[in-house]
Scaffold this active site. Structure first.
Site, PDB file in Angstrom:
ATOM      1  N   PHE A 114      13.339  58.755  14.286  1.00 17.57           N
ATOM      2  CA  PHE A 114      14.760  59.076  14.127  1.00 17.57           C
ATOM      3  C   PHE A 114      15.316  59.799  15.344  1.00 17.57           C
ATOM      4  CE2 PHE A 114      12.424  59.527  10.068  1.00 17.57           C
ATOM      5  CZ  PHE A 114      12.761  58.288   9.534  1.00 17.57           C
ATOM      6  N   ILE A 168       8.561  52.151  14.630  1.00 18.08           N
ATOM      7  CA  ILE A 168       8.526  53.456  13.961  1.00 18.08           C
ATOM      8  C   ILE A 168       9.014  53.328  12.526  1.00 18.08           C
ATOM      9  CG2 ILE A 168       8.782  54.745  16.103  1.00 18.08           C
ATOM     10  CD1 ILE A 168      11.763  55.021  15.479  1.00 18.08           C
ATOM     11  N   ARG A 204      23.868  38.865  14.950  1.00 18.02           N
ATOM     12  CA  ARG A 204      23.053  37.996  14.101  1.00 18.02           C
ATOM     13  C   ARG A 204      21.876  38.818  13.565  1.00 18.02           C
ATOM     14  NH1 ARG A 204      19.531  33.683  16.911  1.00 18.02           N
ATOM     15  NH2 ARG A 204      18.671  32.472  15.183  1.00 18.02           N
ATOM     16  N   GLU A 261      21.008  52.839  14.241  1.00 15.24           N
ATOM     17  CA  GLU A 261      21.768  54.091  14.208  1.00 15.24           C
ATOM     18  C   GLU A 261      22.960  54.038  13.264  1.00 15.24           C
ATOM     19  OE1 GLU A 261      20.395  56.188  16.355  1.00 15.24           O
ATOM     20  OE2 GLU A 261      19.604  55.013  18.025  1.00 15.24           O
ATOM     21  N   PRO A 275      16.992  39.771   7.150  1.00 12.35           N
ATOM     22  CA  PRO A 275      17.895  40.489   6.239  1.00 12.35           C
ATOM     23  C   PRO A 275      17.192  41.514   5.357  1.00 12.35           C
ATOM     24  CG  PRO A 275      18.396  38.147   6.253  1.00 12.35           C
ATOM     25  CD  PRO A 275      17.128  38.312   7.047  1.00 12.35           C
ATOM     26  N   THR A 296      11.049  50.521  11.928  1.00 15.80           N
ATOM     27  CA  THR A 296      12.218  49.664  12.084  1.00 15.80           C
ATOM     28  C   THR A 296      11.943  48.236  11.660  1.00 15.80           C
ATOM     29  OG1 THR A 296      11.489  49.194  14.325  1.00 15.80           O
ATOM     30  CG2 THR A 296      13.048  51.004  14.046  1.00 15.80           C
TER      31      THR A 296
END
Lengths: 179, 703, 331
Positions: B239, B465, B584, B660, B588, B467
């Protein structure tokens, strides 16, 4: 009697029997991680404030960071490594993967062990702060509010809570309570 | 809108590649790697905010069982003082190099012992004496030491005649907003396992970019970067808090060099709070003038943030003011105030998160003053081009986010009068906020090897991390090579894989995927000798257009519904919906997790988070998870997030970052919802219950 | 953490002897607070005497309709016990409002009563604290104290007691049973936690070396009509800012019996006796509850940063009483 600062302990971890001498200061978490190489249980805070170190001790979910190893003598411990047979996933683990109930994965072993213990507690009819006011003979229905309250001892900074709750509820529904 | 991408791995929801490792405990993090002959380090930190170490008396500690030694500023190996970060030299890297204490929590010694228990006990026995000096921790826009922030990220805005536009406005809102110091709180504490071998430095470290950490370590030790090997295969959250070369790896390198053994340092939770970086507090003043019909005439955004003199840093609170709204006059003034604080660092949605709390609260106040629907007010002020830059947006799907979000949220049925909705004694309210976050790309290298068995090994110095980078980049590689994902083997999290941007600034995935697609292109153009493995390596440094002809931004609209008990001040978020335009979407399932996670952090920021310091010492009084509350399961509703169709033309694959933006906007949406519920405006975060509580309130379910 | 010796006691008498032998000895129950404080260096026992497996667990129904709860019964087992839930619902709710499922699975009743304060200065060895180092001063009074005491504090200490369970026990007139080498004893909860005064380090009235063996809950008609409500900074897994345990017995439209205890406001669970007196014999009206709540906080002396706790506690008392008045039994 002479006071010693080390003690011999015997415990069963993930079905394997271990006998070892430990520094009395060693926590169950450090015994698992440092002595047995079981690094699934994580040290997120070391003070009982995050839940990442959750394991099952005699089938109850506990925080291994606040359990002294000497006090865990003669218990049976299950860590996240011991929840499923090698190469297989337990339903709750499969649901976590499929529904993306984690991101960084660090709190995940604790979330999963906690969920296993929590579903057993619910199956045993234990109340939560959400339902304790209800009649004592009623088994509380497991819904989102119940799962959230009962899982609140496991913090997740990635914010995977909604997917975790979904994974727990789905597992409970599919397995009739057994995770 | 977009070139319709061919169907492939990109765009499909797939679970994380490393998922089975993470749910079985097999994924190894920085403190999990077994090593023979491992020693354990324990940090000892300063308890004053400013001063000097007078003495470190290690006599007792050194005599304790298992203790190998104690390092302090007098005996630690020397490091190069020029080592730094993106902005230049960084004094926070100079651990145990001098006696000056720049903030409470500064490491003043390291105890090394055979076991963690022995190290902790010896650390407690260390007697450190310090001479304290007066400190200053009071942030304010008017602080005499305030100075203009670095403009390394771009110039201040100053368009139009601000005074004239304000004078001509039908309403002018001028309000001050404050956000507190906040802590990243990755659940994995910063940790490193470090050793030297034949003059090479090896580390398994918890960070957001192994390559940049290796660069800093090489600079600190004045050795070639190729001799530093940093691995970070799994990282338990960052983060922004693990973007830098952290104390464990620096101290570990010192201790390992000194004692000739591998050393592991795992910071305690309290040390993570007091010694690693935080999001700086901000003090912001918004002045907005508008016509009676809701057209904005002027926006001025002044913001101050706390800075440590140790290193430069920009908390870019005013960026969105240059992007979100059209107005004839826009002025931003960002100032940094050097104080005796923990050095700040990017924390999820840096700048944008505190900045949007101020801007989007103020916009809500304009809507309130004009008695206008806040969604409608926003729709009336959408710019055709960058309101300050004058450049076109490469894509701007904010209106789609707002309209679709409003539709799903049922916004049209909302009575915009505050305190108009009750359920029993609970007050119900809803709020909205919109945000932007700059997108882009940084240089990276990637290598792809076509193996003889038809598979491909993709190597990129990326970092996952949490993501989902590993999974996303696999899809990107598969599509660029025209093969299925099962043919791709991805290697990340290792400084030996080449230069790469870290996971940060919402630029990780775009930077790495750009390098991968270019490497794939090169490989397909030069298939080479099919008898042996063929490798193509690409460095995108010279391929990136850093001055493109358009503004590259991501956008979102966040909607929140809260229930407030005025008798207790308790605020519960009942619904949270975010619509995102982030180019894009690669995956998802994982993308949704990430923006939902961002919104959860925004919720936590809105209601719970605040680093509290004792003014007398500057020490944190709530530096643990029992004192610094982050949202728990029970605080978080079933957060909903979705993406509007979008394509980023500046990216070869249409991607933008999304790490973010989830956090930005959420706090304002919630604070606006609390205003709508109660009629009271909250301009200071967090929206604590003592600030919401209405004394003498009738109770819930009063007979 | 300093090195220490460890003994597991097989019998109560062994435990008492093992603690009596060593001035630095401590009983170890679930350890959820003690081990935490040992890691911080706040507690430095030379010997731990593990009493967790002593045969002191379980919940028994007493002849008067009350309960005897063994000291080593875990918080989870107390809260899940049908007789606790039926006869003392506020106790079950209070226990479940505390900590987390994992902690409640090991935390014991005896240990819960002996929890130390969560005042940040108590755990910060670099700052003075009269509880930790008698005579060193109180850093909280001139420092950060939004969650400190508003009732019963002194110039020497403004810390609060963290237990939720003890708040419910206070409302139910619980009695603590203990054992020493000299024999057994009992202390009513109302006297278990002495006033702060000038000795905030003296946290209980237990004799030296005493081991808590059980908590007795006297039977009463009002206890089944009880609730616990806790306000905290997040929805779960946090200590109380203010909590209320209350019981209300309305007969023929008149308050026959009422119990009110507050948590998070004082160095001990705060029984609001004078406020109960206001309501006893009166009609259960909103005005009556307001008067009662005002009386409960009439002696409050908030600190500069925690004045909000006074209206919060008042509002919460009114809320819980109103909720109880609206239940079927009380209508």
């Amino acid at each position: 009697m002479i006071d010693h600062t080390r003690t011999d302990v015997s415990l069963r971890v993930n079905e394997a029997f271990h006998r070892l001498s430990v520094d009395n200061r060693r926590t169950l978490l450090d015994l698992l991680r440092e002595d047995l190489g079981l690094t699934g249980p994580k040290k997120g805070c070391d003070h009982g404030q995050c839940g990442a170190c959750t394991v099952l001790c005699d089938d109850r979910r506990v925080l291994s960071c606040l359990t002294l190893a000497v006090a865990a003598d003669a218990t049976a411990v299950t860590t996240v490594e011991g929840l499923a047979a090698e190469g297989e996933l337990r339903p709750i683990q499969e649901a976590f993967v499929r529904l993306d109930g984690f991101q960084c994965g660090f709190c995940t072993p604790g979330q999963i062990c906690s969920a296993v213990g929590m579903l057993a507690e619910h199956a045993a009819g234990w109340p939560s702060a959400v339902t304790a006011g209800d009649a004592p003979d009623r088994v509380p229905e497991l819904d989102e509010t119940e799962v959230r309250e009962r899982m609140s001892g496991n913090l997740c900074r990635c914010g995977a809570y909604p997917s975790i709750v979904r994974a727990v509820l789905e597992t409970a529904a599919r397995q009739g309570g057994a995770a | 809108m977009s070139p319709e991408p061919a169907p492939g791995a990109v765009g499909a929801s797939r679970p994380r590649i490393e998922g089975p490792l993470k749910v079985t405990g097999a994924a190894r993090y920085a403190a999990d790697v077994p090593l023979p002959d491992l020693a354990h380090g324990w940090m000892v930190t300063a308890t004053t905010s400013r001063g000097r170490v007078r003495d470190v008396d290690a006599s007792t500690a050194l005599a304790m069982p298992g203790v190998l030694g104690v390092l302090d500023h007098r005996n630690a190996p020397r490091l190069d003082q020029g080592a730094g970060n993106y902005f230049g030299p960084d004094g926070s890297l100079q651990l145990l190099q001098h006696e000056v204490i720049p903030y409470a929590g500064w490491p003043v010694a390291l105890v090394v012992a055979e076991t963690p228990e022995q190290a902790r006990a010896a650390a407690a026995a260390l007697r450190v004496t310090c001479d304290a000096e007066p400190h200053d921790l009071d942030l304010g826009l008017e602080h005499p030491a305030a100075r203009p922030a670095s403009t390394a990220f771009g110039p201040e805005a100053d368009t139009g005649d601000l005074d004239a536009e304000l004078a001509a406005s039908a309403v002018v809102v001028e309000e001050r907003y404050r956000t507190p110091e906040e802590s990243h709180c990755a659940v994995e504490p910063h940790a490193a396992t470090v050793w030297w071998d034949s003059g090479d430095l090896y580390a398994v470290d918890s960070n957001q970019g192994a390559f940049s950490v290796s660069e800093v370590l090489a600079a600190l030790w004045s050795i070639d970067r190729e001799r530093v090997h940093v691995r970070s295969e799994h990282v338990g959250g960052g983060f922004g808090g693990k973007g830098a070369c952290g104390p464990p790896v620096i101290l570990g390198s010192l201790a390992s060099r000194r004692f000739g053994r591998p050393v592991r340092i795992v910071m305690t939770r309290a040390q993570v709070f007091e010694t690693t970086s935080s999001r700086p507090p901000t003090d912001q003043l918004l002045t907005i003038g508008a016509d009676a019909d809701g057209r904005l005439r002027a926006v001025r955004h002044r913001a101050a943030y706390a800075l440590s003199p140790l290193a430069e840093y920009i908390e870019a609170c005013t960026e969105q003011t240059k992007v979100l709204y059209a107005a004839p006059a826009i002025r931003t003034q960002l100032v940094a105030v050097p104080l005796d604080v923990l050095p700040p660092a990017s924390m999820r949605g840096p700048g944008a998160t505190p900045g949007s709390f101020a801007l989007e609260s103020a916009i809500d106040e304009v809507a309130e003053r004009l008695d206008l629907d806040p969604v409608e007010l926003r729709l009336r002020n959408q710019p055709a081009v960058g309101p300050v830059s004058g450049l076109p947006f490469s894509t701007r799907r904010l209106v789609a986010c707002l309209r679709e979000g409003a539709r799903r949220f049922g916004w049209a049925a909302r009575d915009r009068r505050p305190r108009s909705r009750r359920e029993g004694a609970l007050l119900i309210g809803s709020g909205v906020a919109t945000t932007s976050f700059g997108a882009g790309v940084f240089p990276s290298t990637a290598s792809i090897t076509a193996e003889t068995d038809g598979t491909f090994t993709v190597s990129v110095g990326a970092s996952d991390i949490g993501t989902g980078a590993r999974t996303a980049l696999t899809a990107v590689a598969a599509d660029s090579l025209g093969v299925g994902t099962e043919k791709i083997r991805i290697r990340i999290g290792d400084s030996d894989l080449g230069a790469a941007w870290g996971a940060g600034g919402s630029r990780g995935t775009t930077s790495w995927s750009f390098a991968i697609t270019e490497a794939a292109k090169k490989l397909r153009e030069n298939p080479g000798d099919p008898a042996g493995p063929v490798t193509a390596t690409v460095d995108t440094t010279t391929m990136i257009d850093f001055r493109p002809g358009g503004e590259r931004q991501t956008f979102s609209a966040v909607f929140a519904e809260v229930a407030v008990d005025p008798a207790t001040g308790e605020v519960r978020v009942r619904r949270l919906l975010g619509l995102f335009a982030v180019g894009r979407v690669i995956n998802p399932l994982l993308a949704r997790s990430q923006v939902v996670g961002g919104m959860v952090m925004g919720l936590s920021m809105a209601l719970h988070e605040e680093s509290v310091r004792d003014a007398r010492t500057g020490r944190l009084v709530n530096g643990d998870f029992a004192g610094y509350h982050i949202a728990s399961h029970a605080d978080v509703p079933d957060v909903e997030a979705d993406f509007v169709p979008d394509y980023e033309p500046q990216d070869p694959s249409g991607f933008n970052g999304l790490g973010e933006i989830g956090t930005a906007g959420t706090a304002a949406a919630i604070a606006n919802a609390v205003w709508h519920a109660t009629g009271t405006r909250h301009r200071v975060l967090p929206v604590r219950l003592d600030r919401v509580l209405e004394p003498g309130r009738a109770a819930v379910r009063e007979p | 953490m300093r090195e220490f010796a460890y003994r597991r006691a097989a019998r109560v008498s062994d435990a008492l002897t093992a603690v009596a032998e060593d001035a630095g000895a401590r009983y170890l129950g679930g350890g959820t607070n003690l081990v935490d404080l040992m890691k911080r260096g706040v507690e430095e026992p030379t010997r731990l005497v593990d009493v967790r497996r002593l045969p002191l667990d379980g919940v028994q129904v007493a002849p008067d309709g009350g309960l005897v709860v063994g000291a080593t019964t875990t918080n989870s087992d107390v809260a899940a016990h049908p007789e606790v839930r039926r006869r003392f619902p506020a106790l079950a709710l209070a226990v479940l409002s505390g900590a987390s499922g994992q902690l409640r699975n090991v935390a014991t009743v005896g240990g819960n009563l002996l929890q130390r304060t969560r005042c940040g200065y108590f755990a910060d060895l670099s700052r003075p604290c009269n509880k930790r180092v008698p005579g060193s001063g109180c850093a909280a009074i001139g420092g950060v104290h939004p969650n400190h005491a508003v009732l019963g504090h002194s110039e020497h200490c403004v810390a609060t007691h963290p237990s939720d369970m003890a708040v419910a026990l206070a409302a139910f007139d619980a009695v603590v049973r203990y054992q020493t080498l000299d024999g057994a004893g009992e202390i009513p909860l109302s006297r278990f936690y002495p006033p702060v005064g000038d000795r905030p380090d003296r946290e209980t009235a237990l004799p030296p070396g005493a081991l808590i063996t059980a908590v007795v809950l006297p039977g009463s008609a009002v206890s089944p009509r009880s609730r616990y409500r806790k306000v905290r900074e997040r929805a779960s897994y946090a200590f109380a800012i203010v909590s209320v345990a209350a019981a209300l017995d309305v007969r023929d439209g008149v308050v026959h019996d009422v119990r009110i205890a507050l948590g998070g406001v004082a160095s001990r669970p705060w029984r609001a006796g004078s406020a109960e007196a206001v309501l006893r014999g009166a009609r259960p009206t909103a005005d009556g509850f307001r008067t009662c709540a005002d009386e409960a906080l009439s002696d409050a002396k908030p600190l500069p940063d925690n004045g909000y706790k006074v209206p919060l506690a008042r509002n919460l008392i009114r809320a819980v009483l109103a909720e109880l008045a609206a239940t079927e039994e009380n209508r």
